[in-house]
Design an enzyme around this catalytic site. Structure first.
Site, PDB file in Angstrom:
ATOM      1  N   ASN A  62       6.451   4.186 -21.041  1.00 28.67           N
ATOM      2  CA  ASN A  62       7.602   3.970 -20.027  1.00 28.67           C
ATOM      3  C   ASN A  62       8.703   3.413 -20.778  1.00 28.67           C
ATOM      4  O   ASN A  62       9.940   3.927 -20.104  1.00 28.67           O
ATOM      5  CB  ASN A  62       6.997   2.559 -19.128  1.00 28.67           C
ATOM      6  CG  ASN A  62       5.814   3.172 -18.135  1.00 28.67           C
ATOM      7  OD1 ASN A  62       4.765   2.512 -18.403  1.00 28.67           O
ATOM      8  ND2 ASN A  62       6.068   3.979 -17.292  1.00 28.67           N
ATOM      9  N   LYS A 115       0.306   1.022 -22.264  1.00 23.85           N
ATOM     10  CA  LYS A 115       0.791   1.767 -21.178  1.00 23.85           C
ATOM     11  C   LYS A 115       2.640   1.484 -21.463  1.00 23.85           C
ATOM     12  O   LYS A 115       3.247   2.710 -21.239  1.00 23.85           O
ATOM     13  CB  LYS A 115       0.679   1.515 -19.815  1.00 23.85           C
ATOM     14  CG  LYS A 115       1.186   2.141 -18.653  1.00 23.85           C
ATOM     15  CD  LYS A 115       0.232   3.133 -17.968  1.00 23.85           C
ATOM     16  CE  LYS A 115       1.002   4.229 -17.032  1.00 23.85           C
ATOM     17  NZ  LYS A 115       0.988   3.564 -15.681  1.00 23.85           N
ATOM     18  N   ALA A 117       0.615  -1.196  -0.084  1.00 24.06           N
ATOM     19  CA  ALA A 117       0.157   0.035   0.072  1.00 24.06           C
ATOM     20  C   ALA A 117       0.866   1.209  -0.071  1.00 24.06           C
ATOM     21  O   ALA A 117       0.744   2.016   1.148  1.00 24.06           O
ATOM     22  CB  ALA A 117      -0.824  -0.084   1.143  1.00 24.06           C
ATOM     23  N   GLY A 118       1.691   1.471  -1.119  1.00 23.66           N
ATOM     24  CA  GLY A 118       2.328   2.612  -1.145  1.00 23.66           C
ATOM     25  C   GLY A 118       1.562   3.762  -1.935  1.00 23.66           C
ATOM     26  O   GLY A 118       0.375   4.142  -1.635  1.00 23.66           O
ATOM     27  N   GLU A 151      12.819  -0.648 -11.584  1.00 25.38           N
ATOM     28  CA  GLU A 151      11.917  -1.662 -12.023  1.00 25.38           C
ATOM     29  C   GLU A 151      12.678  -1.783 -13.677  1.00 25.38           C
ATOM     30  O   GLU A 151      11.887  -1.778 -14.832  1.00 25.38           O
ATOM     31  CB  GLU A 151      10.633  -0.986 -12.456  1.00 25.38           C
ATOM     32  CG  GLU A 151       9.937  -1.414 -11.284  1.00 25.38           C
ATOM     33  CD  GLU A 151       8.163  -0.852 -11.048  1.00 25.38           C
ATOM     34  OE1 GLU A 151       8.100   0.249 -11.597  1.00 25.38           O
ATOM     35  OE2 GLU A 151       7.490  -1.660 -11.065  1.00 25.38           O
ATOM     36  N   SER A 185       8.573   7.943 -13.257  1.00 24.74           N
ATOM     37  CA  SER A 185       8.920   7.455 -11.823  1.00 24.74           C
ATOM     38  C   SER A 185      10.170   6.528 -11.556  1.00 24.74           C
ATOM     39  O   SER A 185      10.685   6.462 -10.362  1.00 24.74           O
ATOM     40  CB  SER A 185       7.667   6.577 -11.683  1.00 24.74           C
ATOM     41  OG  SER A 185       7.304   5.651 -12.678  1.00 24.74           O
ATOM     42  N   GLY A 200      -1.047   1.707  -4.429  1.00 22.27           N
ATOM     43  CA  GLY A 200      -1.776   0.754  -3.623  1.00 22.27           C
ATOM     44  C   GLY A 200      -2.602   1.380  -2.490  1.00 22.27           C
ATOM     45  O   GLY A 200      -3.865   1.018  -2.179  1.00 22.27           O
TER      46      GLY A 200
HETATM   47  N1  LIG Z   1       3.076   5.789  -8.382  1.00 20.17           N
HETATM   48  C1  LIG Z   1       2.502   6.173  -9.660  1.00 20.17           C
HETATM   49  O1  LIG Z   1       2.169   7.353 -10.075  1.00 20.17           O
HETATM   50  C2  LIG Z   1       2.371   5.116 -10.800  1.00 20.17           C
HETATM   51  C3  LIG Z   1       3.016   3.567 -10.298  1.00 20.17           C
HETATM   52  N2  LIG Z   1       2.822   2.402 -11.369  1.00 20.17           N
HETATM   53  C4  LIG Z   1       3.287   1.337 -11.030  1.00 20.17           C
HETATM   54  O2  LIG Z   1       2.646   0.878 -10.240  1.00 20.17           O
HETATM   55  C5  LIG Z   1       3.389  -0.061  -9.252  1.00 20.17           C
HETATM   56  C6  LIG Z   1       3.548   0.469  -7.700  1.00 20.17           C
HETATM   57  O3  LIG Z   1       4.116   1.673  -7.792  1.00 20.17           O
HETATM   58  P1  LIG Z   1       4.166   2.799  -6.537  1.00 20.17           P
HETATM   59  O4  LIG Z   1       2.820   2.658  -6.016  1.00 20.17           O
HETATM   60  O5  LIG Z   1       4.612   3.868  -7.124  1.00 20.17           O
HETATM   61  O6  LIG Z   1       5.224   2.321  -5.589  1.00 20.17           O
HETATM   62  P2  LIG Z   1       5.641   2.665  -3.892  1.00 20.17           P
HETATM   63  O7  LIG Z   1       6.926   2.169  -3.884  1.00 20.17           O
HETATM   64  O8  LIG Z   1       5.100   3.713  -3.749  1.00 20.17           O
HETATM   65  O9  LIG Z   1       4.626   1.328  -3.271  1.00 20.17           O
HETATM   66  C7  LIG Z   1       4.868   0.167  -3.048  1.00 20.17           C
HETATM   67  C8  LIG Z   1       4.976  -0.057  -1.649  1.00 20.17           C
HETATM   68  O10 LIG Z   1       4.890  -1.590  -1.407  1.00 20.17           O
HETATM   69  C9  LIG Z   1       5.632  -1.623  -0.391  1.00 20.17           C
HETATM   70  N3  LIG Z   1       6.206  -3.028  -0.235  1.00 20.17           N
HETATM   71  C10 LIG Z   1       7.157  -3.478  -0.980  1.00 20.17           C
HETATM   72  N4  LIG Z   1       7.467  -4.826  -0.498  1.00 20.17           N
HETATM   73  C11 LIG Z   1       6.843  -5.145   0.506  1.00 20.17           C
HETATM   74  C12 LIG Z   1       6.595  -6.059   1.286  1.00 20.17           C
HETATM   75  N5  LIG Z   1       7.248  -7.280   1.150  1.00 20.17           N
HETATM   76  N6  LIG Z   1       5.788  -6.070   2.391  1.00 20.17           N
HETATM   77  C13 LIG Z   1       5.120  -4.835   2.442  1.00 20.17           C
HETATM   78  N7  LIG Z   1       5.120  -3.741   1.826  1.00 20.17           N
HETATM   79  C14 LIG Z   1       5.694  -3.866   0.613  1.00 20.17           C
HETATM   80  C15 LIG Z   1       6.484  -0.676  -0.655  1.00 20.17           C
HETATM   81  O11 LIG Z   1       7.350  -0.419   0.753  1.00 20.17           O
HETATM   82  P3  LIG Z   1       8.709   0.283   0.829  1.00 20.17           P
HETATM   83  O12 LIG Z   1       8.414   1.793   0.428  1.00 20.17           O
HETATM   84  O13 LIG Z   1       9.201   0.183   2.335  1.00 20.17           O
HETATM   85  O14 LIG Z   1       9.473  -0.054  -0.213  1.00 20.17           O
HETATM   86  C16 LIG Z   1       5.778   0.602  -0.975  1.00 20.17           C
HETATM   87  O15 LIG Z   1       5.068   1.201   0.406  1.00 20.17           O
HETATM   88  C17 LIG Z   1       4.751  -0.096  -9.948  1.00 20.17           C
HETATM   89  O16 LIG Z   1       4.935  -0.987 -10.988  1.00 20.17           O
HETATM   90  C18 LIG Z   1       4.688   1.338 -10.650  1.00 20.17           C
HETATM   91  O17 LIG Z   1       5.672   1.267 -11.916  1.00 20.17           O
HETATM   92  C19 LIG Z   1       1.819   2.664 -12.274  1.00 20.17           C
HETATM   93  C20 LIG Z   1       1.372   4.119 -12.598  1.00 20.17           C
HETATM   94  C21 LIG Z   1       1.679   5.060 -11.964  1.00 20.17           C
HETATM   95  C1  LIG Z   2       5.768   7.226 -18.192  1.00 17.22           C
HETATM   96  C2  LIG Z   2       4.715   7.839 -17.405  1.00 17.22           C
HETATM   97  C3  LIG Z   2       4.703   9.262 -17.761  1.00 17.22           C
HETATM   98  C4  LIG Z   2       3.385   7.335 -17.899  1.00 17.22           C
HETATM   99  O1  LIG Z   2       3.071   6.133 -17.877  1.00 17.22           O
HETATM  100  C5  LIG Z   2       4.679   7.575 -16.003  1.00 17.22           C
HETATM  101  O2  LIG Z   2       3.820   7.809 -15.259  1.00 17.22           O
HETATM  102  C6  LIG Z   2       6.009   7.335 -15.316  1.00 17.22           C
HETATM  103  O3  LIG Z   2       6.987   6.210 -15.561  1.00 17.22           O
HETATM  104  O4  LIG Z   2       6.490   8.135 -14.581  1.00 17.22           O
END
Ligand SMILES: NC(=O)C1=CN([C@@H]2O[C@H](COP(=O)(O)OP(=O)(O)OC[C@H]3O[C@@H](n4cnc5c(N)ncnc54)[C@H](OP(=O)(O)O)[C@@H]3O)[C@@H](O)[C@H]2O)C=CC1
Ligand SMILES: CC(C)(CO)C(=O)C(=O)O
Length: 327
Positions: A208, A204, A8-9, A284, A272, A12
């Protein structure tokens, strides 16, 4: 419906909040300061459609127990840890949706044709996800929602429209994906179900894949970087190559490359994966860059611009200690 969001980052935390607003019995697996903040004070999302809060249960998989659905939203390098921990959340009918960027570990499962069942060890080393989750439980997922954790438990969302697209690896109609999408729709996010999840993944991914390596090399947002016409031309070529790979793999992505690059060039957004580099977080590189190029080789598509950009970006990630090339 009992739904657990694993990781839940930024994404999530947003998805868990929308699921709770949509009426699901939501729990989250989180860690560190994020877990402590959610346990103490819940999740708080600041979005274009308002301020939203939720109080999901927070726990370990063993504490939370068997779910109707699990939504995995970690960054790809954390997937082996998910595989190790996810077991207690899974019953025989639990759906597990991987709502992440990049080529998913199950890409060639239930794909059909000559590549059916092909493994992607850079994403699922030692088949740990395959064994822990299983293809039969798995749903693909793509998310359009620019989210940032601004402080533990607090998430800012940039997009006016936030979409999650779900689909079965075998392309069948999916009541279980529809059930999750329905809850998201009730919670104010657009939940969609597709019978062509691989095309959604590639639609998408082309951004990226074309934008991310250039961001790592320039350390700039797309806007400032593409002010240089040489960079803009190369990024355009990279995106054309990415679209050609998707098409050769049988995924008819509709990206208007000129329009997409023009949109990126008007944005100050830092990719990102560049943010991960700057913050010292595992990158990633495999699922966003290297495995898509492995697929290009399988499809017999030349990608000279992407090859160079990805090779140099991989060196940067290696040098920063945030990605290790598989032996
Ligand atoms: N953020 C965005 O705007 C976007 C992201 N995405 C994609 O979504 C996915 C998630 O990205 P995002 O939400 O940004 O990532 P984040 O790092 O914000 O969230 C992931 C979360 O998972 C936690 N986590 C990882 N491993 C564990 C574990 N073993 N137990 C408990 N918690 C865990 C992390 O903790 P910790 O921080 O301690 O590692 C973190 O809080 C990626 O594939 C990203 O590319 C897609 C579209 C947009
Ligand atoms: C590539 C883009 C702008 C859109 O998917 C993105 O959100 C990122 O990787 O930060």
């Amino acid at each position: 419906m009992k739904i657990c969001v694993f990781g839940a980052g930024a994404i999530g935390g947003h998805v868990a909040t929308r699921l709770a607003l949509g009426g699901a019995d939501v729990s989250v697996v989180a860690r560190g300061a994020q877990r402590d903040a959610i346990a103490a004070d819940g999740l708080h999302v600041s979005a274009r459609d308002g301020e939203h809060s939720a109080r999901p249960r927070v726990g370990t998989p063993a504490e939370l127990g068997v779910q109707d659905a699990v939504i995995v939203t970690v960054k790809a390098p954390a997937l082996p840890q998910v595989a190790e921990a996810i077991g207690p959340l899974l019953g025989p009918d639990t759906a597990v949706a991987f709502v992440m960027n990049g080529i998913p570990w199950w890409y060639f499962d239930r794909h059909g044709g000559a590549l059916d069942g092909r493994r992607l060890p850079e994403i699922d080393p030692g088949d740990v996800l395959r064994r822990a989750v299983g293809v039969e439980r798995t749903l693909g997922g793509v998310v359009y929602s620019a989210c940032t954790v601004t402080s533990p438990g607090r998430i800012r969302v940039e997009n006016a429209v936030n979409r999650v697209i779900l689909g079965e690896p075998d392309g069948s109609e999916s009541p279980r994906a529809q059930a999750i999408a329905d809850v998201l729709n009730k919670g104010g996010m657009v939940g969609e179900v597709t019978t062509d999840i691989r095309t959604a993944v590639w639609s998408k991914l082309v951004t990226n894949l074309a934008f991310g390596p250039f961001a790592i090399l320039s350390r700039l947002g797309a806007g400032p970087s593409t002010q240089d016409p040489v960079v803009r031309t190369a990024m355009t070529r990279a995106m054309e190559e990415a679209v050609a790979v998707a098409n050769a793999l049988g995924q008819p992505v509709q990206t208007d490359v000129g329009k997409r690059v023009a949109e990126l060039s008007r944005s100050a957004h830092k990719a990102s994966i560049l943010q991960d580099l700057e913050l010292g977080r595992p990158m990633e590189v495999a699922s966003l860059f290297r495995v898509p190029l492995e697929l290009a080789r399988m499809a017999g598509v030349d990608t000279p611009t992407l090859d160079l950009a990805v090779a140099l970006a991989t060196q940067q990630a290696n040098a920063a200690g945030l990605f290790q090339t598989a032996a």
